[in-house]
Design a protein around this motif. Sequence first.
Motif, PDB file in Angstrom:
ATOM      1  N   TYR A 229      42.664  28.677  42.113  1.00 23.81           N
ATOM      2  CA  TYR A 229      42.797  29.807  43.032  1.00 23.81           C
ATOM      3  C   TYR A 229      44.049  29.158  44.011  1.00 23.81           C
ATOM      4  N   GLN A 230      44.550  30.275  44.638  1.00 24.55           N
ATOM      5  CA  GLN A 230      45.709  29.981  45.306  1.00 24.55           C
ATOM      6  C   GLN A 230      45.692  31.313  46.548  1.00 24.55           C
ATOM      7  N   ALA A 231      46.484  31.085  47.954  1.00 27.89           N
ATOM      8  CA  ALA A 231      46.581  32.173  48.798  1.00 27.89           C
ATOM      9  C   ALA A 231      47.971  32.453  49.245  1.00 27.89           C
ATOM     10  N   GLY A 232      48.909  32.356  48.287  1.00 28.40           N
ATOM     11  CA  GLY A 232      50.143  32.481  48.842  1.00 28.40           C
ATOM     12  C   GLY A 232      50.619  33.918  48.686  1.00 28.40           C
ATOM     13  N   GLY A 237      55.846  32.246  47.871  1.00 26.90           N
ATOM     14  CA  GLY A 237      54.219  32.005  47.538  1.00 26.90           C
ATOM     15  C   GLY A 237      53.844  33.091  46.635  1.00 26.90           C
ATOM     16  N   ARG A 238      54.057  34.171  46.461  1.00 30.44           N
ATOM     17  CA  ARG A 238      53.850  35.167  45.586  1.00 30.44           C
ATOM     18  C   ARG A 238      54.189  34.834  44.141  1.00 30.44           C
ATOM     19  N   LEU A 239      55.339  34.147  43.987  1.00 36.09           N
ATOM     20  CA  LEU A 239      55.943  33.963  42.797  1.00 36.09           C
ATOM     21  C   LEU A 239      54.997  32.778  42.369  1.00 36.09           C
ATOM     22  N   ARG A 266      50.542  41.508  41.117  1.00 37.84           N
ATOM     23  CA  ARG A 266      50.208  41.857  39.690  1.00 37.84           C
ATOM     24  C   ARG A 266      51.526  42.017  38.992  1.00 37.84           C
ATOM     25  N   THR A 267      52.392  42.588  39.630  1.00 40.12           N
ATOM     26  CA  THR A 267      53.790  42.833  39.067  1.00 40.12           C
ATOM     27  C   THR A 267      54.528  41.579  38.658  1.00 40.12           C
ATOM     28  N   ALA A 268      54.451  40.660  39.792  1.00 36.94           N
ATOM     29  CA  ALA A 268      55.123  39.258  39.565  1.00 36.94           C
ATOM     30  C   ALA A 268      54.342  38.607  38.161  1.00 36.94           C
ATOM     31  N   ALA A 269      53.100  38.793  38.023  1.00 36.01           N
ATOM     32  CA  ALA A 269      52.445  38.062  37.068  1.00 36.01           C
ATOM     33  C   ALA A 269      53.037  38.574  35.486  1.00 36.01           C
TER      34      ALA A 269
END
Length: 469
Positions: A229-232, A237-239, A266-269
């Motif tokens: 899990y993460q909250a960034g 943080g998103r990356l 989702r785009t970064a993933a």
Amino acid sequence: MTKPLNRDIRFNAFNMASPGHTWAGLWSHPRDRAFDYNSLDYWIDLAVTAERGLFDGVFIADVFGVYDVYGNSPDAALISAAQTPDIDPALVVPSMAHATKHIGFGVTANLTYEHPYQFARRFATLDHLTQGRVGWNIVTGYLDSGARGMGDKANRDHDARYEAAEDFLAAVYKLWEGSWEEGAVRRDRAARVFTDPAKVHRIRHNGPYYQVDGIQLAEPSPQRTPVLYQAGTSGRGRLFAAKHSEAIFLNGQTRPILAEAVRAVRTAAASFGRDPYDIRMFPGATVIVAPTRAEAFDRLAEYAQYVNTAGQLALLSGWTGVDLSTLDPEEAISYVKSNAIQSTLENLTLRSAEPLKVKDLATLSATGARAPFIVGAPGEVADEIISWVRDTDVDGFNLNRLVSHETLASFVDLVVPELQDRGVYKTSYDEGTLREKLFRRGPLLPDTHPAAGFRRNAGAVAEKPRATA
């Protein structure tokens, strides 16, 4: 990229091993049980109630340090029990697991003050004791008070915290995924061989922040690597979250803010070669439900009387890095560069549709919640939950603790049946580990996850231990 609502909505019971969590002061409500947060009965009853509601998990927040940004003092946090005091969340998990069969446990742990070698064993132990039902909420810390407590002058800079996290994860991935091969543990009584030494390998990691030279101390657990899990949701943080996480905890007080955060992750993933829907999105949500709409709003008014304004502003000051005691209550909060939780301050300022006043941020309301805030009868609450999922493409919600365990039990008894009747919520658990329940596939991380590159068959990441004289 929004998908139609063709998947079950998911919930976690969002709690903290402290008398106070997201709403400072509610522990003083006469029906609130968080007064006994440091007893096993409290946690066992919480887990049993959440499992009765077929929740995916009990998500336990944690913070390392005390909230002393507000007025440059910890007093407001101490008086109101605003996430202070708090106990180690990992230690309450085995008892909850023993009392339940299916529900998972998301445990927050700050890697900044850990070492990968000891940490890898601790979470492997939790995964063993829960039979594969544990997840790790990866955090890097944001309170300077915690850094000072550990002997540092201040926290690392925001982006540097994520660089250190990359290094930490590389080390624990090697330990969890690459140190012990499949089949290393034989448990062969007849041959008197417990472990095959040829299948156990020494890990060497020499990173910019962490160094490891040793064998993972625990044998492989059911999931090897816990659910991540993460909250960034800041830029950096998103990356990090898009690369590593399997579930993300995020906030946004309006649908456009939340939807944009989900799209960005989702785009970064996808840019990392991952399926964008291999990440479960869980915004926080505050839900107050009662048999009728009038009763629900009566309950809201009742709860609101117990929110401690100074304690709530102490929390917000810590989250944003802005000392709100220096602002007039009628003044709107403004954006400043902060070394705290950047996405929180951005949501309240840059992304907000209107200026948010300091006094409003401390109220039990949609503004104060920083996330979906839903009040009503069961049907109304179900409508709102489904609407938020459709409009923002989230997978479910971390339900904030209000009056514990009253608000959780009300949700389980009143809202869960409504969602089940509408065909958007499960009526029984799948078997298996937490990862199997979340994704309906095997217990291990998929090959598209960066941790898979550290497995023995993916490259030379370890070496066989040498005999010692």
